[in-house]
Design an enzyme around this catalytic site. Sequence first.
Site, PDB file in Angstrom:
ATOM      1  N   SER A   1     -78.993 -37.655  88.774  1.00 28.98           N
ATOM      2  CA  SER A   1     -79.610 -36.726  87.828  1.00 28.98           C
ATOM      3  C   SER A   1     -79.812 -37.383  86.461  1.00 28.98           C
ATOM      4  O   SER A   1     -80.466 -38.405  86.354  1.00 28.98           O
ATOM      5  CB  SER A   1     -78.758 -35.453  87.742  1.00 28.98           C
TER       6      SER A   1
ATOM      7  N   HIS B   1     -84.089 -35.719  90.941  1.00 27.90           N
ATOM      8  CA  HIS B   1     -84.616 -34.374  91.172  1.00 27.90           C
ATOM      9  C   HIS B   1     -85.096 -33.786  89.849  1.00 27.90           C
ATOM     10  O   HIS B   1     -84.699 -34.240  88.774  1.00 27.90           O
ATOM     11  CB  HIS B   1     -83.552 -33.462  91.803  1.00 27.90           C
TER      12      HIS B   1
END
Length: 260
Positions: free
Chosen positions: A140, A163
Amino acid sequence: MLFNTNPVVEPPGTNPENPKIPPSETDHSKKIVTAKKVDALDTIQELGSTEVATAKSNIHVMTIIGQVEGHMVLPPQNKTTKYEHIMPQLVAIEQNPDIEGLLLLLNTVGGDVEAGLAIAEMIASMSKPSVSIVLGGGHSIGVPIAVSATYSFIVESATMTIHPIRLTGLVIGAQSSFDYLEKMQDRVNKFVADHSTISEEKWKELLFKMGELSRDIGTSVVGRDAVQYGLINEIGGLSQAQNKLNELIKANKESKGLRQ
């Protein structure tokens, strides 16, 4: 009735009414031994060792582990990296002439987007060379932190989850909310593309890939794939990272000498 008329003689250092009486040598030695026992106990509890090897080095080691904690305080059972602890350290590293390079160890699940970007921007703007190693995971918002260093490594077993930005809690379903999220995502996209060799198109392809992550969109990238995509510079561990950092420090000194 018999009374004891003999005065009670207090041992040295135990009479609270007469502080001028110096403590005895035995009391002083007891205090030293007790202090050493307390220090050793603290070291065992914190680091699992009775002795910590200390050596003067021109390289500062910094860890980004667990979850990057931002404006919200996370529960005590969470392993966190607090941005208010990291940022002053980066300033001190930049100011300290004895520190010539930064070695960044990452094993993070991500966390607060703005806090992670702030840390990444500070690392990227340092005048001193830095090298990052992704160990275990750099997921992340850990991706921008990993690529913010001058040069980056990843071990073969490590993964990086890519993501889109996700929010928890109440989100107002208005156009302005979606615009804000899109702008924040663009900031992350631009930073990663500017500080690595991955193209923005490939980054977005990994970002919005469907079917790989359970109940979500995105991609989980393993060590060699991260290098192949251009996110990370090289496969390697501690020795490779330290050798590379020493090379960068030497080159930095030479460039400063030429400018002078």
